[in-house]
Design a protein around this motif. Structure first.
Motif, PDB file in Angstrom:
ATOM      1  N   SER A 121       0.823  -1.209   0.000  1.00 39.43           N
ATOM      2  CA  SER A 121       0.000   0.000   0.000  1.00 39.43           C
ATOM      3  C   SER A 121       0.852   1.253   0.000  1.00 39.43           C
ATOM      4  CB  SER A 121      -0.917   0.006   1.226  1.00 39.43           C
ATOM      5  OG  SER A 121      -0.160   0.289   2.389  1.00 39.43           O
ATOM      6  N   LEU A 122       0.285   2.315  -0.520  1.00 40.20           N
ATOM      7  CA  LEU A 122       0.934   3.623  -0.522  1.00 40.20           C
ATOM      8  C   LEU A 122       1.245   4.064   0.905  1.00 40.20           C
ATOM      9  CD1 LEU A 122       1.699   6.305  -1.947  1.00 40.20           C
ATOM     10  CD2 LEU A 122      -0.657   7.021  -1.591  1.00 40.20           C
ATOM     11  N   ALA A 123       0.284   3.842   1.808  1.00 35.70           N
ATOM     12  CA  ALA A 123       0.467   4.257   3.203  1.00 35.70           C
ATOM     13  C   ALA A 123       1.685   3.580   3.819  1.00 35.70           C
ATOM     14  CB  ALA A 123      -0.788   3.934   4.007  1.00 35.70           C
ATOM     15  N   ASP A 124       1.863   2.284   3.540  1.00 38.78           N
ATOM     16  CA  ASP A 124       3.000   1.546   4.086  1.00 38.78           C
ATOM     17  C   ASP A 124       4.315   2.011   3.461  1.00 38.78           C
ATOM     18  OD1 ASP A 124       1.491   0.088   5.841  1.00 38.78           O
ATOM     19  OD2 ASP A 124       1.315  -1.671   4.562  1.00 38.78           O
ATOM     20  N   ALA A 125       4.288   2.352   2.174  1.00 39.64           N
ATOM     21  CA  ALA A 125       5.484   2.868   1.509  1.00 39.64           C
ATOM     22  C   ALA A 125       5.925   4.172   2.175  1.00 39.64           C
ATOM     23  CB  ALA A 125       5.207   3.090   0.025  1.00 39.64           C
ATOM     24  N   VAL A 126       4.964   5.042   2.430  1.00 43.21           N
ATOM     25  CA  VAL A 126       5.256   6.328   3.080  1.00 43.21           C
ATOM     26  C   VAL A 126       5.803   6.106   4.490  1.00 43.21           C
ATOM     27  CG1 VAL A 126       4.222   8.460   3.974  1.00 43.21           C
ATOM     28  CG2 VAL A 126       3.610   7.637   1.693  1.00 43.21           C
TER      29      VAL A 126
ATOM     30  N   ILE B 223       9.465   5.073   4.382  1.00 49.99           N
ATOM     31  CA  ILE B 223      10.377   6.194   4.136  1.00 49.99           C
ATOM     32  C   ILE B 223      10.558   7.012   5.411  1.00 49.99           C
ATOM     33  CG2 ILE B 223      10.683   8.350   2.827  1.00 49.99           C
ATOM     34  CD1 ILE B 223       8.996   6.921   0.559  1.00 49.99           C
ATOM     35  N   LYS B 224       9.443   7.249   6.102  1.00 51.47           N
ATOM     36  CA  LYS B 224       9.506   8.025   7.352  1.00 51.47           C
ATOM     37  C   LYS B 224      10.348   7.300   8.407  1.00 51.47           C
ATOM     38  CE  LYS B 224       5.105  10.549   7.195  1.00 51.47           C
ATOM     39  NZ  LYS B 224       3.719  10.524   7.727  1.00 51.47           N
ATOM     40  N   TYR B 225      10.180   5.981   8.462  1.00 51.46           N
ATOM     41  CA  TYR B 225      10.920   5.189   9.452  1.00 51.46           C
ATOM     42  C   TYR B 225      12.423   5.240   9.183  1.00 51.46           C
ATOM     43  CZ  TYR B 225      12.503   1.165  12.202  1.00 51.46           C
ATOM     44  OH  TYR B 225      13.173   0.360  13.081  1.00 51.46           O
ATOM     45  N   ALA B 226      12.810   5.053   7.912  1.00 49.77           N
ATOM     46  CA  ALA B 226      14.238   5.100   7.563  1.00 49.77           C
ATOM     47  C   ALA B 226      14.829   6.471   7.853  1.00 49.77           C
ATOM     48  CB  ALA B 226      14.426   4.741   6.092  1.00 49.77           C
ATOM     49  N   THR B 227      14.026   7.514   7.642  1.00 50.04           N
ATOM     50  CA  THR B 227      14.478   8.882   7.945  1.00 50.04           C
ATOM     51  C   THR B 227      14.700   9.026   9.441  1.00 50.04           C
ATOM     52  OG1 THR B 227      13.225   9.735   6.054  1.00 50.04           O
ATOM     53  CG2 THR B 227      13.902  11.335   7.718  1.00 50.04           C
ATOM     54  N   LYS B 228      13.731   8.546  10.208  1.00 49.98           N
ATOM     55  CA  LYS B 228      13.812   8.625  11.669  1.00 49.98           C
ATOM     56  C   LYS B 228      15.014   7.855  12.207  1.00 49.98           C
ATOM     57  CE  LYS B 228      11.193   6.561  15.065  1.00 49.98           C
ATOM     58  NZ  LYS B 228       9.944   5.972  15.541  1.00 49.98           N
ATOM     59  N   MET B 229      15.329   6.724  11.565  1.00 50.14           N
ATOM     60  CA  MET B 229      16.429   5.876  12.036  1.00 50.14           C
ATOM     61  C   MET B 229      17.798   6.383  11.585  1.00 50.14           C
ATOM     62  SD  MET B 229      14.917   3.753  13.907  1.00 50.14           S
ATOM     63  CE  MET B 229      16.189   2.557  14.299  1.00 50.14           C
ATOM     64  N   GLY B 230      17.817   7.474  10.820  1.00 49.39           N
ATOM     65  CA  GLY B 230      19.098   8.078  10.454  1.00 49.39           C
ATOM     66  C   GLY B 230      19.806   7.448   9.274  1.00 49.39           C
TER      67      GLY B 230
ATOM     68  N   PHE C  55       5.568  12.466  -1.632  1.00 48.45           N
ATOM     69  CA  PHE C  55       6.410  13.613  -1.968  1.00 48.45           C
ATOM     70  C   PHE C  55       6.924  14.261  -0.682  1.00 48.45           C
ATOM     71  CE2 PHE C  55       7.125  18.109  -2.717  1.00 48.45           C
ATOM     72  CZ  PHE C  55       7.800  18.152  -3.932  1.00 48.45           C
ATOM     73  N   ASP C  56       6.018  14.484   0.258  1.00 44.89           N
ATOM     74  CA  ASP C  56       6.380  15.138   1.521  1.00 44.89           C
ATOM     75  C   ASP C  56       7.359  14.282   2.334  1.00 44.89           C
ATOM     76  OD1 ASP C  56       4.723  17.204   0.792  1.00 44.89           O
ATOM     77  OD2 ASP C  56       3.047  16.579   2.061  1.00 44.89           O
ATOM     78  N   ALA C  57       7.186  12.957   2.299  1.00 44.83           N
ATOM     79  CA  ALA C  57       8.076  12.058   3.047  1.00 44.83           C
ATOM     80  C   ALA C  57       9.491  12.081   2.451  1.00 44.83           C
ATOM     81  CB  ALA C  57       7.522  10.637   3.040  1.00 44.83           C
ATOM     82  N   ILE C  58       9.584  12.089   1.116  1.00 43.66           N
ATOM     83  CA  ILE C  58      10.894  12.129   0.459  1.00 43.66           C
ATOM     84  C   ILE C  58      11.547  13.494   0.676  1.00 43.66           C
ATOM     85  CG2 ILE C  58      12.134  11.891  -1.734  1.00 43.66           C
ATOM     86  CD1 ILE C  58       9.791  10.051  -2.665  1.00 43.66           C
ATOM     87  N   LYS C  59      10.721  14.529   0.713  1.00 46.76           N
ATOM     88  CA  LYS C  59      11.212  15.883   0.977  1.00 46.76           C
ATOM     89  C   LYS C  59      11.770  15.980   2.402  1.00 46.76           C
ATOM     90  CE  LYS C  59       9.598  20.667   0.664  1.00 46.76           C
ATOM     91  NZ  LYS C  59       8.384  21.494   0.528  1.00 46.76           N
ATOM     92  N   ALA C  60      11.080  15.353   3.358  1.00 45.64           N
ATOM     93  CA  ALA C  60      11.564  15.334   4.743  1.00 45.64           C
ATOM     94  C   ALA C  60      12.893  14.587   4.829  1.00 45.64           C
ATOM     95  CB  ALA C  60      10.526  14.689   5.663  1.00 45.64           C
ATOM     96  N   ALA C  61      13.042  13.541   4.010  1.00 47.10           N
ATOM     97  CA  ALA C  61      14.325  12.820   3.941  1.00 47.10           C
ATOM     98  C   ALA C  61      15.405  13.738   3.372  1.00 47.10           C
ATOM     99  CB  ALA C  61      14.173  11.566   3.085  1.00 47.10           C
ATOM    100  N   ARG C  62      15.051  14.496   2.353  1.00 45.93           N
ATOM    101  CA  ARG C  62      15.992  15.466   1.768  1.00 45.93           C
ATOM    102  C   ARG C  62      16.486  16.444   2.829  1.00 45.93           C
ATOM    103  NH1 ARG C  62      13.379  20.315  -1.415  1.00 45.93           N
ATOM    104  NH2 ARG C  62      13.050  20.854   0.779  1.00 45.93           N
TER     105      ARG C  62
END
Length: 212
Positions: free
Chosen positions: A57-62, A65-72, A90-97
């Motif tokens: 699902s899209l929700a799980d994909a997002v 991404i958020k989890y990997a960002t949080k984990m550094g 888009f917003d999740a990838i931007k937060a990773a950026r």
């Protein structure tokens, strides 16, 4: 196929795909065993949001991404794709950026010009996204590979790539999924030698040193 579950914390690979791409990123070399990945001394955070059949699902994909960002994480290797534009992704990838994370993605396997028809997540117009096409052993674009003068950044081996699969075995797969982790591995090696680089410097160096 919602599979992303932090409480469960079991990214066991029931599809082979994730293990194969992980081996390309980081299988240890020079040990007389199996195969060698690109970055021999690397830490991989396995994140699973797809089912054994490869759907999710899209929700799980997002969330992934958020989890990997949080984990550094420094680099995200995304050998998956599908669906249309999503503002939440888009917003999740931007937060990773904003956390200096490089988001590397497979360009897709539809022999498609991504400039004309966008493929996601490779096609998100964010500075930290790098889209990867597939080449064969003659350095020619794979017939199945998506391409795009402005939307696909570089290409890497993606035809008959030999790598690890579960059960202590090895197998040969083809796809832009196999090309993406080659670039993730190269980015990891480059970053380990230039620890103060930004994602933009890593991306630029990889593109500029590729053979046109």
């Amino acid at each position: 196929g919602g599979n992303f579950n932090l409480k469960k914390n079991e990214p066991m690979d029931d599809n082979k795909h994730g293990t194969h791409t992980s081996g390309t990123i980081g299988a240890v070399g020079n040990n007389g065993k199996g195969t060698a990945g690109v970055a021999w001394n690397v830490t991989i955070l396995p994140i699973k949001f797809l089912s054994a059949q490869g759907s999710g699902s899209l929700a799980d994909a997002v969330e992934s991404i958020k989890y990997a960002t949080k984990m550094g994480a420094h680099i995200m290797s995304n050998s998956w794709g599908g669906g249309g534009f999503s503002q939440t992704m888009f917003d999740a990838i931007k937060a990773a950026r904003d956390k200096n994370i490089l988001f590397i993605a497979a360009a897709g396997n539809e022999s498609n010009n991504n400039d004309a028809k966008t493929t996601y997540p490779a096609g998100y117009k964010l500075e930290n996204v790098m889209a990867v096409a597939a080449t064969d052993n003659k350095d020619v674009m794979a017939s199945f590979s998506n391409y795009g003068k402005t939307t696909v950044h570089l290409a890497a081996p993606g035809v008959n790539v030999y790598s690890t699969v579960p059960g202590n075995k090895y197998a040969t797969f083809s796809g832009t999924s196999m090309a993406c982790p080659h670039v993730a591995g190269a980015a990891a090696v480059l970053w380990s030698l230039n620890k103060d680089f930004t994602f933009a410097q890593i991306k630029e160096r990889l593109i500029k040193t590729a053979t046109p």
